[in-house]
Design a protein around this motif. Structure first.
Motif, PDB file in Angstrom:
ATOM      1  N   ALA A  31       0.837  -1.162  -0.337  1.00 36.97           N
ATOM      2  CA  ALA A  31       0.013  -0.098  -0.295  1.00 36.97           C
ATOM      3  C   ALA A  31       0.946   1.660  -0.196  1.00 36.97           C
ATOM      4  O   ALA A  31       1.791   1.397   0.150  1.00 36.97           O
ATOM      5  CB  ALA A  31      -1.237   0.078   1.460  1.00 36.97           C
ATOM      6  N   ASP A  32       0.717   2.260  -0.652  1.00 34.67           N
ATOM      7  CA  ASP A  32       1.048   3.895  -0.829  1.00 34.67           C
ATOM      8  C   ASP A  32       0.990   4.018   1.563  1.00 34.67           C
ATOM      9  O   ASP A  32       0.303   3.740   1.554  1.00 34.67           O
ATOM     10  CB  ASP A  32       0.104   3.755  -1.560  1.00 34.67           C
ATOM     11  CG  ASP A  32       0.536   4.498  -2.658  1.00 34.67           C
ATOM     12  OD1 ASP A  32       1.293   3.626  -3.318  1.00 34.67           O
ATOM     13  OD2 ASP A  32      -0.288   5.296  -3.518  1.00 34.67           O
ATOM     14  N   GLY A  33       1.987   4.877   1.387  1.00 39.39           N
ATOM     15  CA  GLY A  33       2.054   5.330   3.046  1.00 39.39           C
ATOM     16  C   GLY A  33       3.083   5.490   3.247  1.00 39.39           C
ATOM     17  O   GLY A  33       4.083   5.947   2.692  1.00 39.39           O
ATOM     18  N   ASN A  34       3.130   5.614   4.619  1.00 44.49           N
ATOM     19  CA  ASN A  34       4.779   6.976   5.254  1.00 44.49           C
ATOM     20  C   ASN A  34       5.490   5.856   6.376  1.00 44.49           C
ATOM     21  O   ASN A  34       5.023   5.265   7.084  1.00 44.49           O
ATOM     22  CB  ASN A  34       4.487   8.298   5.319  1.00 44.49           C
ATOM     23  CG  ASN A  34       3.518   8.857   4.623  1.00 44.49           C
ATOM     24  OD1 ASN A  34       2.751   8.552   3.684  1.00 44.49           O
ATOM     25  ND2 ASN A  34       4.804  10.235   4.168  1.00 44.49           N
ATOM     26  N   MET A  35       6.798   6.107   6.271  1.00 45.08           N
ATOM     27  CA  MET A  35       6.992   5.422   7.716  1.00 45.08           C
ATOM     28  C   MET A  35       8.244   5.972   7.905  1.00 45.08           C
ATOM     29  O   MET A  35       8.821   6.680   7.221  1.00 45.08           O
ATOM     30  CB  MET A  35       7.935   3.871   7.160  1.00 45.08           C
ATOM     31  CG  MET A  35       6.406   2.931   6.802  1.00 45.08           C
ATOM     32  SD  MET A  35       8.106   1.061   6.555  1.00 45.08           S
ATOM     33  CE  MET A  35       6.529   0.666   5.875  1.00 45.08           C
ATOM     34  N   VAL A  36       8.290   6.232   9.732  1.00 47.15           N
ATOM     35  CA  VAL A  36       9.490   6.741   9.900  1.00 47.15           C
ATOM     36  C   VAL A  36      10.531   6.374  10.652  1.00 47.15           C
ATOM     37  O   VAL A  36      10.013   5.008  11.197  1.00 47.15           O
ATOM     38  CB  VAL A  36       8.661   7.526  11.093  1.00 47.15           C
ATOM     39  CG1 VAL A  36       9.688   7.964  12.057  1.00 47.15           C
ATOM     40  CG2 VAL A  36       7.023   8.756  10.401  1.00 47.15           C
ATOM     41  N   LEU A  37      11.694   6.399   9.829  1.00 43.10           N
ATOM     42  CA  LEU A  37      12.826   5.676  10.001  1.00 43.10           C
ATOM     43  C   LEU A  37      13.375   6.991  11.467  1.00 43.10           C
ATOM     44  O   LEU A  37      13.923   7.881  11.024  1.00 43.10           O
ATOM     45  CB  LEU A  37      13.181   5.923   8.925  1.00 43.10           C
ATOM     46  CG  LEU A  37      12.925   4.677   7.908  1.00 43.10           C
ATOM     47  CD1 LEU A  37      14.519   4.665   6.937  1.00 43.10           C
ATOM     48  CD2 LEU A  37      12.719   3.205   7.972  1.00 43.10           C
ATOM     49  N   LEU A  38      14.550   6.186  12.625  1.00 44.03           N
ATOM     50  CA  LEU A  38      15.038   6.780  13.285  1.00 44.03           C
ATOM     51  C   LEU A  38      16.699   6.136  13.213  1.00 44.03           C
ATOM     52  O   LEU A  38      16.814   4.857  13.427  1.00 44.03           O
ATOM     53  CB  LEU A  38      14.401   6.458  14.823  1.00 44.03           C
ATOM     54  CG  LEU A  38      12.815   6.471  15.095  1.00 44.03           C
ATOM     55  CD1 LEU A  38      12.793   6.214  16.174  1.00 44.03           C
ATOM     56  CD2 LEU A  38      12.655   8.347  15.142  1.00 44.03           C
ATOM     57  N   ALA A  39      17.568   6.777  13.476  1.00 48.43           N
ATOM     58  CA  ALA A  39      18.487   6.995  13.638  1.00 48.43           C
ATOM     59  C   ALA A  39      19.439   7.963  14.364  1.00 48.43           C
ATOM     60  O   ALA A  39      18.893   9.117  14.456  1.00 48.43           O
ATOM     61  CB  ALA A  39      19.837   6.280  12.588  1.00 48.43           C
ATOM     62  N   GLY A  40      20.865   7.786  15.341  1.00 43.27           N
ATOM     63  CA  GLY A  40      21.297   8.222  16.318  1.00 43.27           C
ATOM     64  C   GLY A  40      21.271   8.145  17.027  1.00 43.27           C
ATOM     65  O   GLY A  40      21.201   6.970  18.108  1.00 43.27           O
ATOM     66  N   GLY A  41      22.534   8.629  18.156  1.00 37.62           N
ATOM     67  CA  GLY A  41      22.958   8.405  19.378  1.00 37.62           C
ATOM     68  C   GLY A  41      21.973   8.078  20.740  1.00 37.62           C
ATOM     69  O   GLY A  41      22.902   7.034  21.340  1.00 37.62           O
ATOM     70  N   ALA A  42      20.683   8.603  20.884  1.00 34.30           N
ATOM     71  CA  ALA A  42      19.905   8.212  21.784  1.00 34.30           C
ATOM     72  C   ALA A  42      19.133   7.326  21.512  1.00 34.30           C
ATOM     73  O   ALA A  42      19.144   6.777  22.847  1.00 34.30           O
ATOM     74  CB  ALA A  42      18.569   9.751  20.938  1.00 34.30           C
ATOM     75  N   LEU A  43      19.161   6.189  20.788  1.00 33.40           N
ATOM     76  CA  LEU A  43      19.062   5.543  20.615  1.00 33.40           C
ATOM     77  C   LEU A  43      19.215   4.349  21.721  1.00 33.40           C
ATOM     78  O   LEU A  43      19.471   3.177  21.978  1.00 33.40           O
ATOM     79  CB  LEU A  43      18.503   4.587  19.317  1.00 33.40           C
ATOM     80  CG  LEU A  43      17.581   5.764  18.041  1.00 33.40           C
ATOM     81  CD1 LEU A  43      17.268   5.020  16.992  1.00 33.40           C
ATOM     82  CD2 LEU A  43      16.060   5.506  18.718  1.00 33.40           C
TER      83      LEU A  43
END
Length: 264
Positions: free
Chosen positions: A211-223
Motif C-alpha cells: 500500500a502507499d504510505g509513510n514510515m518514520v525511520l530513526l537513527a542516532g546516539g539517543a537510541l
C-alpha cells in the motif's frame, strides 16, 4: 505560489478543522492554529511522540527541519517546548513566506529560516550541532537523489549531539522499493558512525500488505539510551493505531522480507 512547477494553496479544512497546504492539488501539510499540538497526519504524530519521549515536554531542544511544509512540527515544538531554537532549511524560496503570512507562527517562536538545498546548507554550517534533525522531503522515486544516500545520512548524523536523533519521513508507493533502499542506506550510515541500527515507526498494515504510505525511520546516539525500551512502549501505546514500532533487528528482518517480495 508555484513550487516545482505546481501551484501551492492554503485552504480551510472542512472536515477536521484547521488549514491545509496543498501543492499540486495534493494535501501536503495540516495546521491547527487554535491548537498547534493537534497533528492530523499520522507520520508527523509519530514524530511528535518520539520527541515527547526522548525530550520530555517543557525541555527546550535545538532542532533542524529539512523541508518546511506548513511548519506543523515546528509549531508543535514551540507549543510543547517554548523557546526551543529551531532551524528550517527549505529549497523553495516563496513557500515559507506563503505559509507564515497565511498561518502565523505561535508567539515567541525562535525559528531561523534558510533558503537553499538541505545538503549544501547543512554542510555550510560547519560544526553546528542539534539535538534532533527532521528530514521530510522524500516522496518515493521522485525524491532528491543526492539526499537519499549513505553519504548524506552520515553528514546529517555528524550534525547531531552524541545523544541526538535523526528522524526521517519516507513516503513511498505500494512497492516500497525506495523505502527499502533508504533503510539500507541509513543502516550503513549508522554502522559507519558507530551507532545502533535503524528503528521504524509506521502503520502496522504497511508491513504486511502492499500500500502507499509513510514510515518514520530513526537513527542516532539517543537510541543507545537505557530508556529506549520504555520509549518504544510509549511510541506503540500513543499510536496512531494500529502502530508498529520495530527495533533495528526487527527493521532488518521486515525489510528483508519486503525485499524478497519485491524480487518475486
Amino acid at each position: 505560489m508555484r513550487r516545482c512547477d505546481q501551484s501551492a494553496w492554503i485552504i480551510q479544512d472542512e472536515v477536521v478543522g484547521g488549514w491545509v497546504l496543498q501543492i499540486g492539488g495534493v494535501e501536503q501539510s495540516h495546521v491547527d492554529l487554535a491548537d498547534p499540538t493537534h497533528i492530523a497526519h499520522e507520520y508527523l504524530r509519530r514524530m511528535a511522540n518520539v520527541l515527547d519521549e526522548v525530550w520530555p515536554r517543557g525541555r527546550t531542544i535545538r532542532i533542524a527541519h529539512l523541508g518546511a511544509g506548513a511548519l506543523t512540527l515546528a509549531r508543535y515544538v514551540q507549543a510543547t517546548r517554548p523557546g526551543s531554537a529551531q532551524l528550517v532549511i527549505e529549497i523553495e524560496r516563496e513557500l515559507p513566506t506563503l505559509v507564515t503570512t497565511a498561518l502565523p507562527l505561535p508567539a515567541g517562536t525562535d525559528l531561523e529560516m534558510v533558503i537553499g538545498d538541505a545538503r549544501e546548507e547543512l554542510a555550510a554550517m560547519g560544526s553546528r550541532r542539534f539535538d534532533a534533525i527532521v528530514l521530510d522531503v522524500f516522496s518515493g522515486e521522485a525524491s532528491p537523489a543526492h539526499l537519499a544516500t549513505q553519504d548524506f545520512y552520515r553528514e546529517a548524523l555528524g550534525h547531531l549531539e552524541a545523544d541526538g536523533l535523526l528522524l526521517i519521513n519516507v513516503g513511498d508507493d505500494a512497492g516500497q522499493r525506495f523505502l527499502t533502499r533508504q533503510v539500507r542506506e541509513l543502516e550503513d550510515a549508522s554502522a559507519a558512525e558507530g551507532l545502533t541500527g535503524v528503528w521504524t515507526l509506521t502503520h502496522a498494515s504497511l508491513l504486511t500488505r502492499p500500500a502507499d504510505g509513510n514510515m518514520v525511520l530513526l537513527a542516532g546516539g539517543a537510541l543507545s539510551s537505557l530508556e529506549v525500551e520504555a520509549w518504544r512502549a510509549a511510541w506503540k501505546r500513543e499510536g496512531p493505531h494500529p502502530a508498529a514500532v520495530l527495533d533495528p533487528a526487527e527493521t532488518l528482518e521486515a525489510f528483508e522480507e519486503i525485499g524478497r517480495k519485491q524480487s518475486r
